[in-house]
Design a protein around this motif. Structure first.
Motif, PDB file in Angstrom:
ATOM      1  N   ALA A   4       0.838  -1.205   0.000  1.00  0.00           N
ATOM      2  CA  ALA A   4       0.000   0.000   0.000  1.00  0.00           C
ATOM      3  C   ALA A   4       0.870   1.250   0.000  1.00  0.00           C
ATOM      4  CB  ALA A   4      -0.925  -0.011   1.208  1.00  0.00           C
ATOM      5  N   ILE A   5       1.880   1.268   0.846  1.00  0.00           N
ATOM      6  CA  ILE A   5       2.769   2.430   0.920  1.00  0.00           C
ATOM      7  C   ILE A   5       3.514   2.614  -0.406  1.00  0.00           C
ATOM      8  CG2 ILE A   5       4.845   3.336   2.035  1.00  0.00           C
ATOM      9  CD1 ILE A   5       3.835   2.116   4.653  1.00  0.00           C
ATOM     10  N   GLU A  13       3.951  12.172  -5.821  1.00  0.00           N
ATOM     11  CA  GLU A  13       5.364  12.523  -5.945  1.00  0.00           C
ATOM     12  C   GLU A  13       5.897  13.161  -4.666  1.00  0.00           C
ATOM     13  OE1 GLU A  13       8.306  15.061  -8.943  1.00  0.00           O
ATOM     14  OE2 GLU A  13       6.146  14.916  -9.323  1.00  0.00           O
ATOM     15  N   SER A  14       5.046  13.971  -4.001  1.00  0.00           N
ATOM     16  CA  SER A  14       5.492  14.680  -2.799  1.00  0.00           C
ATOM     17  C   SER A  14       5.764  13.742  -1.625  1.00  0.00           C
ATOM     18  CB  SER A  14       4.449  15.728  -2.398  1.00  0.00           C
ATOM     19  OG  SER A  14       3.202  15.120  -2.107  1.00  0.00           O
ATOM     20  N   TRP A  15       5.297  12.481  -1.716  1.00  0.00           N
ATOM     21  CA  TRP A  15       5.477  11.519  -0.620  1.00  0.00           C
ATOM     22  C   TRP A  15       6.674  10.595  -0.835  1.00  0.00           C
ATOM     23  CZ3 TRP A  15       1.261   9.605   2.979  1.00  0.00           C
ATOM     24  CH2 TRP A  15       0.292  10.590   3.199  1.00  0.00           C
ATOM     25  N   ARG A  16       7.314  10.652  -1.967  1.00  0.00           N
ATOM     26  CA  ARG A  16       8.295   9.620  -2.335  1.00  0.00           C
ATOM     27  C   ARG A  16       9.513   9.579  -1.421  1.00  0.00           C
ATOM     28  NH1 ARG A  16       7.595  10.315  -8.916  1.00  0.00           N
ATOM     29  NH2 ARG A  16       5.446   9.495  -8.916  1.00  0.00           N
ATOM     30  N   ASP A  17       9.869  10.721  -0.830  1.00  0.00           N
ATOM     31  CA  ASP A  17      11.056  10.751   0.023  1.00  0.00           C
ATOM     32  C   ASP A  17      10.732  10.578   1.501  1.00  0.00           C
ATOM     33  OD1 ASP A  17      12.692  11.146  -2.173  1.00  0.00           O
ATOM     34  OD2 ASP A  17      12.474  13.328  -2.096  1.00  0.00           O
ATOM     35  N   ILE A  18       9.455  10.380   1.835  1.00  0.00           N
ATOM     36  CA  ILE A  18       9.076  10.186   3.234  1.00  0.00           C
ATOM     37  C   ILE A  18       9.418   8.755   3.646  1.00  0.00           C
ATOM     38  CG2 ILE A  18       7.177  10.200   4.903  1.00  0.00           C
ATOM     39  CD1 ILE A  18       5.694  12.115   3.083  1.00  0.00           C
ATOM     40  N   PRO A  19      10.147   8.554   4.731  1.00  0.00           N
ATOM     41  CA  PRO A  19      10.425   7.183   5.200  1.00  0.00           C
ATOM     42  C   PRO A  19       9.124   6.423   5.457  1.00  0.00           C
ATOM     43  CG  PRO A  19      11.805   8.775   6.354  1.00  0.00           C
ATOM     44  CD  PRO A  19      10.793   9.576   5.586  1.00  0.00           C
ATOM     45  N   SER A  20       9.084   5.182   5.046  1.00  0.00           N
ATOM     46  CA  SER A  20       7.851   4.396   5.173  1.00  0.00           C
ATOM     47  C   SER A  20       7.361   4.309   6.611  1.00  0.00           C
ATOM     48  CB  SER A  20       8.062   2.999   4.598  1.00  0.00           C
ATOM     49  OG  SER A  20       8.337   3.066   3.223  1.00  0.00           O
ATOM     50  N   ASP A  21       8.282   4.271   7.566  1.00  0.00           N
ATOM     51  CA  ASP A  21       7.874   4.141   8.961  1.00  0.00           C
ATOM     52  C   ASP A  21       7.300   5.447   9.521  1.00  0.00           C
ATOM     53  OD1 ASP A  21      10.208   5.594   9.069  1.00  0.00           O
ATOM     54  OD2 ASP A  21      11.180   4.323  10.571  1.00  0.00           O
ATOM     55  N   ILE A  23       4.912   7.056   7.788  1.00  0.00           N
ATOM     56  CA  ILE A  23       3.564   7.151   7.219  1.00  0.00           C
ATOM     57  C   ILE A  23       2.595   6.383   8.115  1.00  0.00           C
ATOM     58  CG2 ILE A  23       2.113   6.553   5.256  1.00  0.00           C
ATOM     59  CD1 ILE A  23       4.570   6.905   3.469  1.00  0.00           C
ATOM     60  N   LYS A  24       1.541   7.062   8.533  1.00  0.00           N
ATOM     61  CA  LYS A  24       0.573   6.482   9.460  1.00  0.00           C
ATOM     62  C   LYS A  24      -0.667   6.027   8.694  1.00  0.00           C
ATOM     63  CE  LYS A  24      -2.186   7.596  13.588  1.00  0.00           C
ATOM     64  NZ  LYS A  24      -2.553   8.682  14.549  1.00  0.00           N
ATOM     65  N   ILE A  25      -1.072   4.767   8.904  1.00  0.00           N
ATOM     66  CA  ILE A  25      -2.241   4.200   8.223  1.00  0.00           C
ATOM     67  C   ILE A  25      -3.264   3.766   9.275  1.00  0.00           C
ATOM     68  CG2 ILE A  25      -3.083   2.414   6.666  1.00  0.00           C
ATOM     69  CD1 ILE A  25      -0.401   2.383   5.323  1.00  0.00           C
ATOM     70  N   GLU A  26      -4.492   4.301   9.155  1.00  0.00           N
ATOM     71  CA  GLU A  26      -5.545   4.034  10.142  1.00  0.00           C
ATOM     72  C   GLU A  26      -6.778   3.449   9.453  1.00  0.00           C
ATOM     73  OE1 GLU A  26      -8.577   6.625  13.023  1.00  0.00           O
ATOM     74  OE2 GLU A  26      -6.888   7.600  12.008  1.00  0.00           O
ATOM     75  N   TYR A  94      -5.776  -1.202  -5.125  1.00  0.00           N
ATOM     76  CA  TYR A  94      -6.048  -0.011  -4.332  1.00  0.00           C
ATOM     77  C   TYR A  94      -6.544   1.154  -5.201  1.00  0.00           C
ATOM     78  CZ  TYR A  94      -2.907  -2.355  -0.986  1.00  0.00           C
ATOM     79  OH  TYR A  94      -2.315  -3.248  -0.143  1.00  0.00           O
ATOM     80  N   ARG A  95      -7.213   2.103  -4.518  1.00  0.00           N
ATOM     81  CA  ARG A  95      -7.480   3.401  -5.121  1.00  0.00           C
ATOM     82  C   ARG A  95      -7.113   4.474  -4.107  1.00  0.00           C
ATOM     83  NH1 ARG A  95     -12.716   3.459  -6.517  1.00  0.00           N
ATOM     84  NH2 ARG A  95     -13.407   4.632  -4.699  1.00  0.00           N
ATOM     85  N   LEU A  96      -6.517   5.549  -4.595  1.00  0.00           N
ATOM     86  CA  LEU A  96      -6.105   6.664  -3.748  1.00  0.00           C
ATOM     87  C   LEU A  96      -7.001   7.857  -4.048  1.00  0.00           C
ATOM     88  CD1 LEU A  96      -3.814   6.992  -1.652  1.00  0.00           C
ATOM     89  CD2 LEU A  96      -2.440   8.053  -3.459  1.00  0.00           C
ATOM     90  N   GLU A  97      -7.563   8.468  -2.985  1.00  0.00           N
ATOM     91  CA  GLU A  97      -8.516   9.555  -3.159  1.00  0.00           C
ATOM     92  C   GLU A  97      -8.143  10.750  -2.276  1.00  0.00           C
ATOM     93  OE1 GLU A  97     -12.364   8.170  -2.029  1.00  0.00           O
ATOM     94  OE2 GLU A  97     -12.149   6.247  -3.061  1.00  0.00           O
ATOM     95  N   GLU A  98      -8.702  11.883  -2.664  1.00  0.00           N
ATOM     96  CA  GLU A  98      -8.647  13.060  -1.808  1.00  0.00           C
ATOM     97  C   GLU A  98      -9.354  12.745  -0.495  1.00  0.00           C
ATOM     98  OE1 GLU A  98     -10.321  17.693  -1.856  1.00  0.00           O
ATOM     99  OE2 GLU A  98     -10.893  16.258  -3.419  1.00  0.00           O
TER     100      GLU A  98
END
Length: 381
Positions: A4-5, A13-21, A23-26, A94-98
């Protein structure tokens, strides 16, 4: 959630350099036939900093091969009309939405509140008025009649009914409700559907698929809450009274905390006067009549007095008598919609049956659909 990540980073594109750990998924309630996640990038300066991730499941469509493609197209068109969230990316899983901040699924008791009821009417009529939302090559003639003609689908429904009776799982009510799958009753449903003209329709309106937004940001409360219909997997042609009938029936589903169990409350169904009020604002929007109004105008209109909305409708439809005729016609469509949508709830509940993949009791859901069906079917006789 590694896959998913990876999917999120591929599409943002703005998330590509964020470390996976980081990113918070709820996991969110009200996921319906798919899992929904709120995904955030805390302590970062990225935009957007929050998105909605939906995970497709085996039951997230009625097993039609083109459903995901169709939904993606509808999703993007509704977004372009400001009728839905932005589409940020999609693959087979998956689908990614606003993500709509300061929003939540609507509660059954809010559906019938003014001016929320009126805004729902305007938004739903906008969907029904659109002529290019559903690609004809990806759908059948009608959502309901196509299902009833689907031998595989109907066989599963009947097999699950038989299984419940044989295993003593709510055997008496299942035995009773299975009577509506006889040819005579199916023919009755088909005639109701075929007697009406089809439009683009949502076909899966329930509290979990309607978002309500009371704020535009942390400090500003909206004068009138915004409402939004989401999840378009069953978006196909159907008669518009179906969606209205299903929306009004949702007032009876009093969901408990967590969003999976509920009590059925027949006493909460709108009165005829409340339905007429809904239809007046629906008719103002149906066919594109509201296009001359801005969003702020609509917020003002849904606060109109009865005298004010009647005056506007008389201008749109020519006379007071024409408005009365239109409202009467649509009351009849709503009655048909109440019957057909309840019939579909029985079908869907028994198609899913007793399934450990779902927290919702779909046998109860089918039985409650049958209770609603009997109420409106008897009134029709």
């Amino acid at each position: 959630m590694g896959e998913a990540i990876k999917f999120i980073k591929e599409n943002l594109e703005s998330w590509r350099d964020i470390p996976s750990d980081k990113i918070k998924i709820e996991l969110l309630p009200f996921g319906g036939s798919r899992k929904s996640y709120k995904v955030t990038a805390p302590d970062t300066a990225v935009s957007p900093d929050t998105v909605l991730l939906r995970e497709f499941t085996h039951y997230s469509s009625l097993l039609k091969p083109n459903d995901k493609l169709k939904e993606s197209i509808v999703f993007q068109k509704l977004s372009s009309y400001n009728l839905g969230p932005k589409h940020l990316g999609q693959n087979n899983q998956y689908r990614l939405e606003e993500f709509f901040k300061y929003s939540r699924p609507i509660q059954n008791t809010e559906i019938n509140q003014e001016p929320i009821r009126r805004k729902l009417a305007i938004k739903l009529a906008k969907i029904h008025s659109a002529t290019d939302l559903v690609p004809r090559n990806l759908v059948g003639e009608n959502f309901i009649t196509d299902l009833l003609d689907d031998q595989k689908f109907m066989l599963t429904v009947k097999e699950n009914c038989t299984k419940c009776v044989e295993e003593g799982d709510n055997a008496e009510i299942v035995k009773e409700l299975s009577q509506i799958f006889k040819e005579e009753e199916i023919s009755f449903i088909k005639k109701l559907v075929q007697s009406e003209q089809s439009t683009c329709s949502h076909n899966d309106i329930w509290c979990g698929n309607i978002l309500i937004q009371f704020r535009t940001n942390e400090n500003v409360e909206r004068k009138v809450p915004n409402v939004l219909f989401i999840d378009y997997e069953t978006f196909e042609f159907n008669f518009p009274g179906y969606d209205i009938g299903k929306l009004l029936a949702e007032t009876m589903y009093a969901f408990k905390p967590g969003g999976y169990s509920y009590d059925l409350r027949h006493d909460l169904y709108p009165t005829d006067n409340q339905i007429i009020d809904f239809l007046k604002f629906y008719l103002l929007s149906f066919g594109g009549h509201e296009k001359t109004f801005s969003e702020s105008d609509i917020d003002e209109i849904v606060c109109f007095s009865e005298k004010q909305i009647d005056s506007v409708l008389e201008t749109v439809y020519g006379s007071e008598e024409n408005v009365k005729v239109k409202v009467s016609e649509w009351m009849n469509k709503v009655k048909k919609g109440a019957i057909v949508s309840a019939f579909y709830c029985v079908l869907l509940g028994m198609w899913i049956g007793r399934n450990p993949d779902f927290k919702t009791d779909f046998i109860k859901f089918a039985a409650d659909g049958y209770s609603i069906y009997k109420r409106f079917r008897i009134a029709e006789m």
